[in-house]
Scaffold this motif. Structure first.
Motif, PDB file in Angstrom:
ATOM      1  N   LEU A   3       0.831  -1.202   0.000  1.00 40.22           N
ATOM      2  CA  LEU A   3       0.000   0.000   0.000  1.00 40.22           C
ATOM      3  C   LEU A   3       0.867   1.255   0.000  1.00 40.22           C
ATOM      4  O   LEU A   3       0.615   2.196  -0.766  1.00 40.22           O
ATOM      5  CB  LEU A   3      -0.921  -0.018   1.229  1.00 40.22           C
ATOM      6  N   ALA A   4       1.883   1.268   0.841  1.00 40.15           N
ATOM      7  CA  ALA A   4       2.763   2.441   0.920  1.00 40.15           C
ATOM      8  C   ALA A   4       3.450   2.702  -0.417  1.00 40.15           C
ATOM      9  O   ALA A   4       3.534   3.855  -0.881  1.00 40.15           O
ATOM     10  CB  ALA A   4       3.803   2.240   2.024  1.00 40.15           C
ATOM     11  N   TYR A   5       3.956   1.628  -1.047  1.00 37.44           N
ATOM     12  CA  TYR A   5       4.657   1.818  -2.313  1.00 37.44           C
ATOM     13  C   TYR A   5       3.691   2.217  -3.420  1.00 37.44           C
ATOM     14  O   TYR A   5       4.023   3.043  -4.297  1.00 37.44           O
ATOM     15  CB  TYR A   5       5.423   0.561  -2.732  1.00 37.44           C
ATOM     16  N   CYS A   6       2.489   1.664  -3.396  1.00 35.20           N
ATOM     17  CA  CYS A   6       1.475   2.042  -4.377  1.00 35.20           C
ATOM     18  C   CYS A   6       1.210   3.547  -4.322  1.00 35.20           C
ATOM     19  O   CYS A   6       1.224   4.233  -5.353  1.00 35.20           O
ATOM     20  CB  CYS A   6       0.182   1.262  -4.094  1.00 35.20           C
ATOM     21  N   LEU A   7       0.998   4.067  -3.116  1.00 32.94           N
ATOM     22  CA  LEU A   7       0.726   5.501  -2.955  1.00 32.94           C
ATOM     23  C   LEU A   7       1.930   6.332  -3.391  1.00 32.94           C
ATOM     24  O   LEU A   7       1.790   7.361  -4.065  1.00 32.94           O
ATOM     25  CB  LEU A   7       0.365   5.793  -1.501  1.00 32.94           C
ATOM     26  N   HIS A   8       3.121   5.878  -2.998  1.00 31.11           N
ATOM     27  CA  HIS A   8       4.361   6.565  -3.376  1.00 31.11           C
ATOM     28  C   HIS A   8       4.534   6.584  -4.893  1.00 31.11           C
ATOM     29  O   HIS A   8       4.894   7.619  -5.488  1.00 31.11           O
ATOM     30  CB  HIS A   8       5.543   5.858  -2.712  1.00 31.11           C
ATOM     31  N   PHE A   9       4.256   5.450  -5.539  1.00 30.69           N
ATOM     32  CA  PHE A   9       4.444   5.330  -6.993  1.00 30.69           C
ATOM     33  C   PHE A   9       3.471   6.240  -7.733  1.00 30.69           C
ATOM     34  O   PHE A   9       3.837   6.907  -8.715  1.00 30.69           O
ATOM     35  CB  PHE A   9       4.241   3.873  -7.420  1.00 30.69           C
ATOM     36  N   ILE A  10       2.226   6.281  -7.271  1.00 36.69           N
ATOM     37  CA  ILE A  10       1.234   7.141  -7.930  1.00 36.69           C
ATOM     38  C   ILE A  10       1.642   8.611  -7.819  1.00 36.69           C
ATOM     39  O   ILE A  10       1.595   9.364  -8.804  1.00 36.69           O
ATOM     40  CB  ILE A  10      -0.165   6.925  -7.307  1.00 36.69           C
ATOM     41  N   GLU A  11       2.068   9.013  -6.628  1.00 38.70           N
ATOM     42  CA  GLU A  11       2.432  10.422  -6.415  1.00 38.70           C
ATOM     43  C   GLU A  11       3.709  10.797  -7.150  1.00 38.70           C
ATOM     44  O   GLU A  11       3.768  11.822  -7.846  1.00 38.70           O
ATOM     45  CB  GLU A  11       2.598  10.691  -4.916  1.00 38.70           C
ATOM     46  N   SER A  12       4.749   9.975  -7.013  1.00 34.51           N
ATOM     47  CA  SER A  12       6.053  10.335  -7.587  1.00 34.51           C
ATOM     48  C   SER A  12       6.036  10.316  -9.109  1.00 34.51           C
ATOM     49  O   SER A  12       6.796  11.042  -9.757  1.00 34.51           O
ATOM     50  CB  SER A  12       7.145   9.399  -7.053  1.00 34.51           C
ATOM     51  N   ASN A  13       5.142   9.507  -9.701  1.00 33.40           N
ATOM     52  CA  ASN A  13       5.045   9.454 -11.164  1.00 33.40           C
ATOM     53  C   ASN A  13       3.871  10.266 -11.698  1.00 33.40           C
ATOM     54  O   ASN A  13       3.590  10.216 -12.905  1.00 33.40           O
ATOM     55  CB  ASN A  13       4.922   7.996 -11.616  1.00 33.40           C
ATOM     56  N   GLN A  14       3.205  10.978 -10.798  1.00 34.17           N
ATOM     57  CA  GLN A  14       2.091  11.857 -11.173  1.00 34.17           C
ATOM     58  C   GLN A  14       1.045  11.147 -12.037  1.00 34.17           C
ATOM     59  O   GLN A  14       0.533  11.676 -13.023  1.00 34.17           O
ATOM     60  CB  GLN A  14       2.617  13.105 -11.894  1.00 34.17           C
TER      61      GLN A  14
END
Length: 815
Positions: free
Chosen positions: A279-290
């Motif tokens: 879950l943490a990486y999913c949220l991070h990936f969505i935000e960091s890759n816009q």
């Protein structure tokens, strides 16, 4: 950007507290944890408050509070437990809501929940209203703001429930896609479109008009993606999870759209290990890759109000294909079980509880009428006491609802009436019907609440509802032949749990032989004041005689009790407790003391039976926790004897056993048992020492590697993880203690030789915090101070073992 993503977690555990003690008792199936609340918190709730983001080498580069980025609700009864038992995680949940308001235009991530997870369409109107009001008031007391949304248990919904929620100021709720019946755009009355088959578009909110003229915004979550998260392995990879969410956006619409899912929060760590990290990486990936903007329901609703109207499928839910039948009939939905099992017991169980509820309601109304002109309004306000049982607050509540000063008997009566109603709601907690067998832990729990209701109504109105309730329960046939039916289960598994003031007194008397109590002792939800206490000992025999004032913290009921308890050694107790007057107590005290001093044990036993008649107690009447504690104390001498014998065998025959082992000849099973016992015991002892003996620890590790035997992996892992966490906390408080850091490194390296699945979560959290708080200052001294260089080298090595990348650009930037 018009692409938004929202992930909702429904975090919930059924209330597990003993209804008479207000505490969760030990649950052996949760080993090595005390109970399932504690275990699920360790595996899920705590982990999501400090979830890891890893680099390509699986090293930690960031630790984040997932709750601050997602939408979530916590069951009020779970938060109540967490506030007392895990205040650190509790604080992190509250802090996440505060942080989320900064991220989401003043809207908080947290949603309220109906209080104790009642299936709302099956509840009567009064219970629905109280459940909503209690859920809101509980939320406000914790999160210090009004809730915008409310989660419905199992998303079970009807229009009356939505109307009550809207009446109380709730703006939205979340439902499953199958709970939408038909939709239309704006005021186009003739253009209703059936979505029961074609499925509702989950990317936009809808407006539901209610019978009163009020309205409720409804979000229908994306069913296929939620299904993939819960059951199809979508949490195996955070990036895959992120792409699955963002691939569902429509490329043809210019309007704002939100992909959102809702699942049990326990999915992220308890049901799926490392789900919190995915879950943490999913949220991070969505935000960091816009790929999209993260949002929550309140923010999205404010920015993009509904333009479509919806009619819901009433009496529907997210976990029963038959609506709400899972909680009242044998609909076929269950959690499995043995071949041939059925859930025909569900209907008579609900009918029995409905009968009990409807029997006590008029008693409640009639009895409360002497104190207030609005009995049910008083129940709605009773959440003030549930949240704060301080005497000052309870006095204030009683004054407010009655408008006058009540005498002590009246106060007790009002509190008993309201506790009766509280338990009458708790007995409808949904989990009682969810599983496959009426004798299951969850169903027995709700039957305990019903037993508390029956006890209180007997106290208040001298009405005995036992027989009527049991006869109705007897129609609920168990799948386990020897348990017969609900009536038998109630008698054998519920009634023995019932507590009254005499039983509390018996518990106090027996446990006083093993621990020293203060003048005023807290005993779960009771207090005991010692008025007289005498103890006599003769070898293994002990006799305690005394008087005490026992008082309930919940109802303020109290009584002066007298007791005598004889401990014959081991697990053998004979005790009596009753309401004796001063003359009776003096006579009993003299007679039994004399008999004991004359070594007349039969006379003491006879005296207990004569003076206390039917109020005799034994070890089996102790509360479960103390039963276990006393048995452990009783068994400790036995275990010491066994250990002494085994150690003598181990020491005496060690050379012969070693030769056989060295030439690869198997040891006889009996000798292997001795080796297992001694080495498992020794390494456990070392791990429980306040200051670990490194030399001894090394010897034991070498010895364990020499022998091929069954290690107590679960116990070792638990003890080692807790020990390392404790040492890391000490290091955080005293970061200049290089010797302590060296010791931690040595222990970790030695444990690595045992191939244990260590839980280093707490240690990693502490290290990560140190890397932000302490590391930068010491790093600035690199090359200038030899002590700093030594510290940095050791700290870096510790980070490698703990798999934390302190040189990550992400971590360095945040530092």
């Amino acid at each position: 950007m018009n692409r938004f993503v929202c992930i909702h977690g429904h975090f919930y555990q059924p209330p597990r507290e003993n209804p008479w003690l207000d505490q969760v008792e030990v649950q052996d199936t949760a080993y090595p944890y005390h109970d399932w609340n504690e275990r699920v918190t360790a595996e899920c709730y705590a982990r999501n408050s400090a979830a890891r983001i890893l680099d390509t080498n699986h090293r930690i580069i960031d630790i984040v509070n997932n709750y601050s980025k997602i939408s979530f609700n916590f069951g009020p009864t779970l938060l109540s437990w967490m506030q007392e038992k895990d205040p650190e995680t509790y604080a992190a949940v509250l802090e996440a809501d505060r942080l989320s308001q900064q991220n989401y235009a003043g809207h908080g991530s947290a949603m309220a929940q109906v209080f104790n997870h009642i299936i709302m369409p099956l509840a009567n109107t009064k219970d629905k209203r109280t459940q909503v009001i209690w859920g809101i008031k509980d939320f406000e007391s914790r999160f210090k703001r009004k809730p915008e949304g409310m989660w419905l248990a199992e998303t079970a919904v009807d229009l009356e429930t939505l109307d009550i929620m809207a009446e109380q100021g709730i703006k939205f709720t979340v439902l499953a896609p199958n709970q939408a019946k038909r939709i239309k755009q704006g005021d186009q009355e003739m253009l209703w479109r059936d979505v029961a088959v074609a499925k509702v578009d989950p990317r936009v909110p809808y407006r539901c008009y209610l019978p009163s003229g009020r309205q409720m915004a409804i979000f229908f979550y994306d069913g296929p993606i939620a299904q993939g998260v819960a059951f199809e392995g979508l949490l195996n990879n955070g990036e895959t999870f992120a792409r699955r969410l963002t691939d569902d956006f429509s490329v043809t619409t210019p309007n704002a759209q939100m992909i959102h899912i809702a699942t049990d929060g326990e999915t992220y760590g308890h049901h799926h290990k490392f789900g919190d990290m995915a879950l943490a990486y999913c949220l991070h990936f969505i935000e960091s890759n816009q790929l999209a903007k993260l949002t929550i329901y309140g923010e999205f609703l404010q920015k993009f109000p509904p333009t479509q109207e919806v009619e819901i499928m009433e009496n529907s839910s997210w976990s029963c294909a038959h609506g709400v039948e899972r909680w009242r009939s044998d609909c076929g939905c269950s959690t499995g079980g043995q071949p041939g099992w059925n859930q025909k017991w569900r209907a008579p169980l609900r009918q029995a509880l409905d009968w009990l509820r409807d029997e006590v309601a008029p008693i409640f109304e009639a009895q409360m009428a002497a104190f207030t002109n609005d009995p049910w309004g008083a129940r709605d306000k009773y959440i003030e006491v549930v949240l704060d049982r301080s005497e000052a607050n309870m006095e204030r509540f009683l004054q407010n609802i009655s408008g006058r000063k009540l005498n002590e008997d009246e106060k007790i009566k009002v509190l008993k009436l309201l506790e009766m109603q509280t338990n009458a709601m708790l007995m409808y907690t949904s989990c009682g019907w969810f599983f496959n067998e009426i004798s299951g832990l969850e169903t027995v729990q709700i039957l305990k609440y019903s037993a508390r209701v029956i006890q209180l109504v007997r106290d208040i109105a001298t009405v005995n509802l036992d027989e009527g309730f049991e006869s109705r329960l007897s129609l609920a046939i168990s799948n386990v032949p020897e348990l017969k039916d609900g009536g038998q289960i109630y008698r054998s598994m519920v009634k023995p749990s019932i507590v009254d003031l005499l039983r509390v007194g018996a518990h106090y008397a027996m446990t006083s032989l093993f621990e020293h109590y203060a003048l005023d002792a807290n005993m779960y939800s009771y207090t005991v004041r010692n008025e007289q206490y005498d103890i006599k000992e003769a070898g293994r025999l002990k006799l305690a005689i005394g008087r005490a004032l026992v008082r309930s913290k919940d109802t303020w009921e109290q009584a002066h009790i007298c007791f005598a308890v004889l401990h014959l050694g081991d697990h053998n107790f004979i005790g009596g407790v009753d309401y004796l007057n001063a003359d009776e107590f003096a006579k009993m005290h003299t007679m039994m003391t004399n008999a004991f001093l004359e070594s007349d044990t039969p006379g003491v036993i006879g005296g207990i039976k004569d003076f206390f008649k039917y109020h005799n107690y034994s070890l089996w009447h102790l509360f479960k926790e103390e039963q276990q504690n006393i048995l452990n104390q009783v068994l400790s001498s036995t275990m010491d004897d066994i250990e002494g014998s085994f150690r003598q065998i181990y020491d005496h025959h060690y050379p012969l056993m070693q030769i056989k082992n060295d030439i690869s000849l198997p040891l006889p099973r009996m000798l292997m048992t001795v080796v297992e016992f001694i080495l498992n015991r020794d390494i456990s002892d070392v791990l429980q020492q306040e200051d670990v003996d490194i030399k001894r620890f090394k010897q034991l590790i070498e010895e364990m590697r020499r022998w091929s035997f069954k290690r107590d992996q679960t116990n070792f892992t638990f003890l080692a993880s807790e020990k390392l966490s404790s040492m890391m906390n000490r290091l955080s408080d005293h970061p200049d203690n290089i010797q302590l850091m060296e010791k931690i490194v040595t222990i970790l390296e030695l444990l690595g030789q045992l191939n244990l699945d260590l839980d280093l979560w707490k240690s990693q959290n502490t290290y990560f915090a140190m890397s932000r708080r302490i590391y930068p200052d010491i790093a600035s001294q690199a090359g200038k101070d030899s002590l700093a260089d030594r510290w940095l080298g050791l700290f870096g090595h510790l980070g490698e073992i703990l798999q934390i990348n302190i040189t990550s650009p992400l971590l360095v930037v945040k530092s």
